[in-house]
Design an enzyme around this catalytic site. Sequence first.
Site, PDB file in Angstrom:
ATOM      1  N   SER A  97       3.068   6.140   0.710  1.00 21.98           N
ATOM      2  CA  SER A  97       1.675   6.236   1.144  1.00 21.98           C
ATOM      3  C   SER A  97       0.710   5.521   0.195  1.00 21.98           C
ATOM      4  O   SER A  97       0.765   4.313   0.053  1.00 21.98           O
ATOM      5  CB  SER A  97       1.312   7.704   1.318  1.00 21.98           C
ATOM      6  OG  SER A  97       0.010   7.832   1.812  1.00 21.98           O
ATOM      7  N   ASP A 241      -4.464   2.833   3.655  1.00 22.57           N
ATOM      8  CA  ASP A 241      -3.581   3.079   2.518  1.00 22.57           C
ATOM      9  C   ASP A 241      -2.240   2.397   2.800  1.00 22.57           C
ATOM     10  O   ASP A 241      -2.105   1.658   3.782  1.00 22.57           O
ATOM     11  CB  ASP A 241      -3.424   4.584   2.256  1.00 22.57           C
ATOM     12  CG  ASP A 241      -2.671   5.279   3.372  1.00 22.57           C
ATOM     13  OD1 ASP A 241      -2.764   4.818   4.522  1.00 22.57           O
ATOM     14  OD2 ASP A 241      -1.978   6.280   3.103  1.00 22.57           O
ATOM     15  N   ASP A 243       0.663   3.217   3.997  1.00 23.43           N
ATOM     16  CA  ASP A 243       1.396   3.396   5.257  1.00 23.43           C
ATOM     17  C   ASP A 243       0.450   3.537   6.451  1.00 23.43           C
ATOM     18  O   ASP A 243       0.878   3.907   7.555  1.00 23.43           O
ATOM     19  CB  ASP A 243       2.372   4.575   5.181  1.00 23.43           C
ATOM     20  CG  ASP A 243       1.692   5.912   4.944  1.00 23.43           C
ATOM     21  OD1 ASP A 243       0.559   5.925   4.412  1.00 23.43           O
ATOM     22  OD2 ASP A 243       2.296   6.943   5.289  1.00 23.43           O
ATOM     23  N   ASP A 245      -1.777   5.519   7.539  1.00 26.83           N
ATOM     24  CA  ASP A 245      -2.176   6.722   8.270  1.00 26.83           C
ATOM     25  C   ASP A 245      -3.617   7.083   7.910  1.00 26.83           C
ATOM     26  O   ASP A 245      -4.223   7.946   8.525  1.00 26.83           O
ATOM     27  CB  ASP A 245      -1.210   7.903   8.074  1.00 26.83           C
ATOM     28  CG  ASP A 245      -0.975   8.270   6.624  1.00 26.83           C
ATOM     29  OD1 ASP A 245      -1.551   7.616   5.724  1.00 26.83           O
ATOM     30  OD2 ASP A 245      -0.202   9.218   6.386  1.00 26.83           O
TER      31      ASP A 245
HETATM   32 MG    MG Z   1      -0.647   7.588   3.843  1.00 27.02          MG
END
Ligand code: MG
Length: 458
Positions: A97, A241, A243, A245
């Site tokens: 992340s 960020d 990844d 999300d």
């Molecule tokens: Mg993330």
Amino acid sequence: MGKLFGTDGVRGVVGESLTPELALRLGRAIGAYFGKGARVLVGRDVRAGGAMIECALTAGLLAEGVRVYSAGLLPTPALQYGVKSLGFDGGVMITASHNPPEYNGVKVIAADGIEIPREDEKIIEDYYFRGVSSSLPWREYAYNPQVRADVLETYINAIVDMVDSDLIRRAGLKVVVDCANSVGSLATPEVLRRLGVKALTLNCNLNPEFPGREPEPTVESLRVAAETVKIYGADFGVGHDGDADRAIVITDEGEVIWGDRSGTLLTEFSAEEWRELPRRTYTGVSSSILVEQYLNPLGIKVVWTPVGSVVISRMIQRDGGAISGFEENGGYMHVPHHIVRDGAMTTALMAYMLAKERGSLSEKVKKLPRYYPIKTKIPMNRERALCAVEAVKKYYSGYRQVTIDGVKVIGDDFWVLVRPSGTEPVLRIMLEARSKEKAEKLLEEVKRAIDESCGPRR
Ligand code: MG
């Protein structure tokens, strides 16, 4: 019993604490958890070690008789949407992340497309530390993992269908997207293209060294993006960020706004657009008290939760839905799409709101109660971090305190949250006051209270 999982999955430095040996053993534990014959979708972000971890983890899953499907590189919410909508029994996302580039990690996704609950993480930890090893009859090792190249496309289509693309196209919006050199690059620019939005991309080339900026979207790391919004004359900017999300939003005036601000505005908008939804929203204690101050008078109930998006997802699911769930770090869940944080969905929703309501984002932000925020972290071990929490409780004992996660002190015109991080050896401090000077003074006061009680910083 040892512990593997932090606030959001298993994390470690690649080649140090996160080795192929660990990934293999973890793969077997996850395989035992999903069970023989389960269909599990595996994906990863751009990080170094991703391929190594995927191979080792896949070997572990196969050894437990799991049917592995590889979705390749994609954002976490794309994998989550794929698991939910394409009928998999579970998923595994290889990502760290927002952590620094040298980290990688593993998130385990349940069949409903949401990260598995805490209790289930304990089951996997138990399998891991006991070292499960099923032995299958030789014929059952004949299965070959399958590639699923349709997951990303399914996800992008779902987002585009969720909003009024004709309306957005007519508005002629311009947006700056900063993908942090990771998998957000594969979704958000394409979503915006299909919505007829002119997107200027920054750091949207894949690069595991993260040359553009650190993977965590902050005021500091989004400085170039914020300047670019002004130069380009964009309606807004967005920074993901590692990844994707999370989506931190930048106003047309180049101001980076925290997720509790953008989340409050998107919740107000979604309450009108999706009127069938229960009029409530869920947000972590790390969000500003302005969320309550702004949404309550609109008849939208605010439910405070511990920090960590999984908790928010599971609470919304348990309570039978909501308009949204969000955190100050830019994680926003648009419940009609999926009850998970989703950077590309958030970006499309922001475009939809601005196309429909007209008026600039900076004007909308100015309607919110004004607080000056400071977010910082101090490196320290867990023992000292716990001492710090107690010190703050004691120092501010005369004030309203919320203690569901660390301690949040709430005054009439300020608030402070102090909590140990679940992913790094740091103490996180978040606070807000009515002016920059007052916020800085408050931070000094908090640090002094900690030092006095727990001894000087080491
Ligand atoms: Mg993330």
